[in-house]
Each structure stands twice: as structure tokens, then as C-alpha cells.
Scaffold this active site. Structure first.
Site, short mmCIF file in Angstrom:
data_model
loop_
_atom_site.label_atom_id
_atom_site.label_comp_id
_atom_site.label_asym_id
_atom_site.label_seq_id
_atom_site.Cartn_x
_atom_site.Cartn_y
_atom_site.Cartn_z
N LYS A 111 0.83 -1.21 0.00
CA LYS A 111 0.00 0.00 0.00
C LYS A 111 0.86 1.26 0.00
CE LYS A 111 -2.40 2.17 3.92
NZ LYS A 111 -1.32 3.04 4.20
N ASN A 112 1.89 1.26 0.84
CA ASN A 112 2.68 2.49 0.97
C ASN A 112 3.64 2.71 -0.20
OD1 ASN A 112 1.29 2.90 3.28
ND2 ASN A 112 2.98 2.49 4.69
N CYS A 167 -5.89 8.50 8.58
CA CYS A 167 -5.92 7.72 9.81
C CYS A 167 -5.85 8.63 11.03
CB CYS A 167 -4.68 6.82 9.81
SG CYS A 167 -5.02 5.13 10.15
N ARG A 219 -0.54 14.44 12.90
CA ARG A 219 -0.11 14.29 11.52
C ARG A 219 -0.06 15.61 10.76
NH1 ARG A 219 -1.88 8.49 9.20
NH2 ARG A 219 0.28 8.50 8.61
N ASP A 259 3.77 0.84 12.22
CA ASP A 259 2.56 0.18 11.72
C ASP A 259 2.38 -1.23 12.29
OD1 ASP A 259 1.90 2.39 10.28
OD2 ASP A 259 2.49 1.60 8.33
N ARG A 269 -8.81 -0.53 4.16
CA ARG A 269 -7.87 0.42 3.56
C ARG A 269 -6.53 -0.25 3.20
NH1 ARG A 269 -6.03 4.60 7.18
NH2 ARG A 269 -4.75 4.90 5.34
#
Ligand code: UD1
Length: 419
Positions: free
Chosen positions: A17-18, A113, A118, A302, A396
Site C-alpha cells: 500500500k505504501n 488515519c 499528523r 505500523d 484500507r
């Protein structure tokens, strides 16, 4: 789900995903009529949303299975739809790419998220250092420039997103850009690799100094996205929590060095072999004196929640320190509902995990993506029935979580809210 079953078998890990999210920003830099062909693309909701955004900007995309073909010759817009933008923080990388392509960009302040504040100051400072003029008004950020100009940028913190955003912006800048104290995550190396294959001149990704020599044109490419080390780590934790014997296929073991080392310390046997990792866990895991999350190559933030679920049933007390985000312990209350004994210190940085003999199933709610994965792992290890809501967070970042776990022997299924 009903917990208490030992996981056994083989699971194949999909694309990261990243990696794919910044790559989908990178494709916007392709001004030619060439196609960009991506393989190993994960079918997760963040990618679905990013595809919607790209289409709204005029990109043509076909997506079949794990293959995606994209042309971005006829882009029509430089303003990103506010609703889509707010749903996903990752859209922030679009800023650097769109600015580089059009000389202007308009985005709404990103959502994403709920793990701490952030901020995006490092992204914005980087773009300004390259010569972008910024204006924030009514919840939107406008940036414009005639042509960005390469320069030296020092990041106060090795932010993954800011490093990627600056790389993307600098691809077409005049002269050389140097990012110091850059993030070193494998996904940044992946971004460098695809951009270079498209004709960019970037070196240093994977170290703390990245150099980007500006070019004036990129072209099409065929590119295979790296496997998702966080999804792989999640299955490793699920195996560890259930005393399982699980083999992961399509992984890059050295991306998981910090994770492998911690699990070995906890008494798990791990064998690495080319693109496979086999995890054989004992019935009872040892507590870990410390797990400290850090930027790569440190232990990934994570996987902080997932490893907490494993340590919740370990023999002894473990200490987990979250150094990357300032509010990433939302899973603790839910784990305690399942019988865990975890205390978070008042600065919200450290969790003290007293291992218990058994967790018990409960109804819990996923507060964010990785915390949701942690609750799934706890449910697999718990006695009795666990029901998890908030699956939209899990969607997600995980493609097929319940099916893959069921294939490994878990008693788990997805039910709709009215079942
Ligand atoms: C990326 C990952 C996310 C992972 C995180 C850290 C993607 C799509 N997401 O997120 O899964 O958890 O890296 O490994 O790749 N910060 C600032 N100012 C900024 C930017 C960041 O202060 O302008 C701070 C953040 O608040 C946080 C820390 O830096 O405390 C790390 O954030 P960052 O590395 O930027 O994470 P993301 O790129 O958002």
C-alpha cells in the site's frame, strides 16, 4: 470469529500500500502518450480512492486483477476533489506531482488515519524551498510556481510522505535537489526505482541523503510493486499469537529484519529463504523487554499495535514505546476489553503490557487501520467469539484478510451489520 485455532499453511503477500500510493502520484508526472503498466497492485480501498482521484484529474485507468494500465497524457485538472482528499491522507503526495506537472495545485487539507496530529509542515516547507508559493485559505492549500528550482533541503524528521512529496516535486525542477535526513523506507526506494525507469535521475534512496537531478521529460514504464512488509508482518504476528506454523510467499525478508529480530527474541522460530519466510511459534511467547518504534530500519510503527496483541498473552511484562506518532494507542482499551492488562503512561508514548494467560472474545471496534489488524490478531488468539466493527479501516490496507486467515485455519467470516 471464534479464536483459539492454531494457524497453519501458506499465504501469499500482495503489493505494498505504501508503495503503490506514491507511485500513483508519480504516474501523473508522465506527460507522454506512453502507458504506465503496474503489476502486483493490491485491491484495497485506499487504492480504489486514489484511482478515483486520478480519474477525476483526467487519467485513463484500466485495472484488472493485480494489473493496472494508466495514461496521463490528457490530464485536465490540477485541483483535487475535496471529499476524496479528506478521506485519505496519502493524497498529500499528489501535491508535489501536480505542482511539478502543471505549475500549480489546489488541495484541501488532507484527512486520513486518526493517529495523532499528523501535520504536513515538512511537506510544505520542502515545496517552498523548491520555490513554490503557498497560500492557505478556507481549508484549501494553493501552491504555484513557474518552474521549481533544485536546492538542498534538510528534513527535521525523516518523514516518509515529505521525502516522497519532495522527490516527486523535484523530478522536473531545474538543477539538483538534495534531501538530507530523508526517510529510508523500502517504499522510498521503490518510488526512486519506478521514477528512474520512467527517465528520472535520482540516487540515494534507502540512505538518508537523496539526490534528484531535474529532467524535462519522463516516459512510460512497466513496473512491479514491492510486496507489503506490513501485511507480511501482520501475518507473522497472527502466526505468533496462535502458536502457528505459517509460510509467507512473495516477501522481501530483509525489509522485515527488525520484526524478525523481535519475534526471535520472543521465542519464535523464523526461517528466511529468498522470497519466503516461515514462522513457527511456540504455544507461549516470551515477553519483550522493549519494543521501540522508529523510522526504518527500526521497528515499524505500523506493527506496534499488532505486536501488542501478541505480547498481551506473553509470559511476563513487555514495554512498548511509540516514537513515531503521538497518539497511537487507541487499540489498548479494546484489547483490555478482551482481557489484556495494558497500561499506557500519561504521555501516551509507552504501553506496559502485562502478559495474561488468556484473552477472551468480545465485541470491539477498529479505531484505525493497524489497530484493526491488531484486534483481528487478538480475536484469533482469544477464547470464544470476537466481533469487530469498523472494518472500513481494515479494508484500507488488507485485501483479503478474512479469506486468507480462514485458509490458514481461522474460524473467521465477514458479516454485514444486519446479519
Ligand atoms: C507513512 C505511512 C504510514 C506509516 C508512516 C511512518 C504511507 C502512505 N503511510 O505515513 O503507514 O505509519 O509513514 O512509517 O506511506 N510529521 C510532521 N510533519 C510533516 C510530516 C510528518 O511532523 O510534515 C510527523 C508525523 O506527525 C509523524 C512523523 O512525522 O509523527 C512520521 O510521519 P511520516 O513519516 O510523514 O508518515 P506518513 O508519510 O504520514
Amino acid at each position: 470469529m471464534h479464536g483459539g485455532r492454531r494457524l497453519e499453511g501458506v499465504v501469499r503477500i500482495g503489493g505494498a500500500k505504501n508503495s503503490i500510493l506514491p507511485i500513483l502520484a508519480a504516474v501523473l508526472l508522465n506527460k507522454s502518450t506512453d502507458e504506465i503498466v503496474l503489476t502486483n497492485v493490491p485491491r484495497i480501498s485506499d487504492v480504489v480512492k486514489m484511482v478515483q482521484i486520478l480519474r477525476s484529474l483526467g487519467a485513463e485507468i484500466t485495472w484488472s486483477g493485480t494489473d493496472m494500465v494508466i495514461t496521463t497524457y490528457n490530464l485536465s485538472g490540477f485541483a483535487v476533489d475535496e471529499k476524496l482528499m479528506r478521506e485519505m491522507r496519502s493524497t498529500i503526495f499528489l501535491m508535489g506531482a501536480i505542482l511539478a506537472r502543471f505549475g500549480q495545485v489546489c488541495i484541501s487539507h488532507p484527512g486520513g488515519c486518526a493517529i495523532g496530529q499528523r501535520p504536513i509542515d515538512l511537506h510544505l516547507k520542502g515545496l517552498m524551498a523548491l520555490g513554490a508559493q503557498l497560500r492557505e485559505q478556507h481549508g484549501y492549500i494553493y501552491a504555484s510556481c513557474s518552474r521549481l528550482i533544485g536546492t538542498d533541503i534538510h528534513l527535521d524528521f525523516p518523514s516518509v510522505g515529505a521525502t516522497e512529496n519532495i522527490m516527486l516535486a523535484a523530478v522536473y525542477a531545474r538543477g539538483t535537489t538534495v534531501i538530507n535526513n530523508a526517510a529510508k523506507e523500502p517504499e522510498i526506494v521503490d518510488l526512486q526505482n519506478i521514477l528512474n525507469k520512467m527517465g528520472a535521475k535520482i540516487c540515494g534512496a534507502g540512505t538518508d541523503q537523496i539526490k534528484i537531478v531535474g529532467v524535462s521529460q519522463l516516459h512510460g514504464v512497466e513496473y512491479n510493486v514491492i510486496p507489503d512488509r506490513i501485511v507480511a508482518g501482520t501475518y507473522m504476528m497472527a502466526a505468533a499469537a496462535t502458536g502457528g506454523d505459517v509460510t509467507l510467499e512473495n516477501v522481501i525478508p530483509n525489509h522485515l529484519d527488525a520484526v524478525i529480530s523481535k519475534l526471535r527474541e520472543a521465542g519464535v522460530q523464523i526461517r528466511e529463504e529468498n522470497d519466503r519466510i516461515r514462522i513457527q511459534a511456540p504455544e507461549q511467547i516470551n515477553a519483550l523487554e522493549y519494543v521501540r518504534t522508529l523510522p526504518y530500519p527500526g521497528f515499524p510503527t505500523d506493527l506496534q499495535a499488532p505486536i501488542m496483541s501478541v505480547l498481551a498473552r506473553a509470559q511476563g511484562t513487555s514495554i512498548i514505546v511509540e516514537n513515531v506518532f503521538d497518539s497511537r494507542f487507541k487499540h489498548v482499551g479494546e484489547l483490555n476489553r478482551m482481557g489484556a492488562q495494558i497500561i499506557v503512561t500519561s504521555d501516551n508514548r509507552t504501553a506496559v503490557v502485562h502478559g495474561v494467560k488468556r484473552l477472551t472474545g468480545a465485541s470491539v471496534s477498529a479505531p484505525d487501520l493497524r489497530a484493526g489488524a491488531a484486534l483481528v490478531i487478538a480475536g484469533l488468539a482469544a477464547e470464544g467469539k470476537t466481533t469487530i466493527d469498523g472494518l472500513e479501516h481494515i479494508n484500507r490496507g488488507y485485501e483479503n484478510l478474512e479469506n486468507d486467515l480462514a485458509k490458514l485455519g481461522a474460524d473467521i467470516k465477514r458479516i454485514s451489520s444486519d446479519d
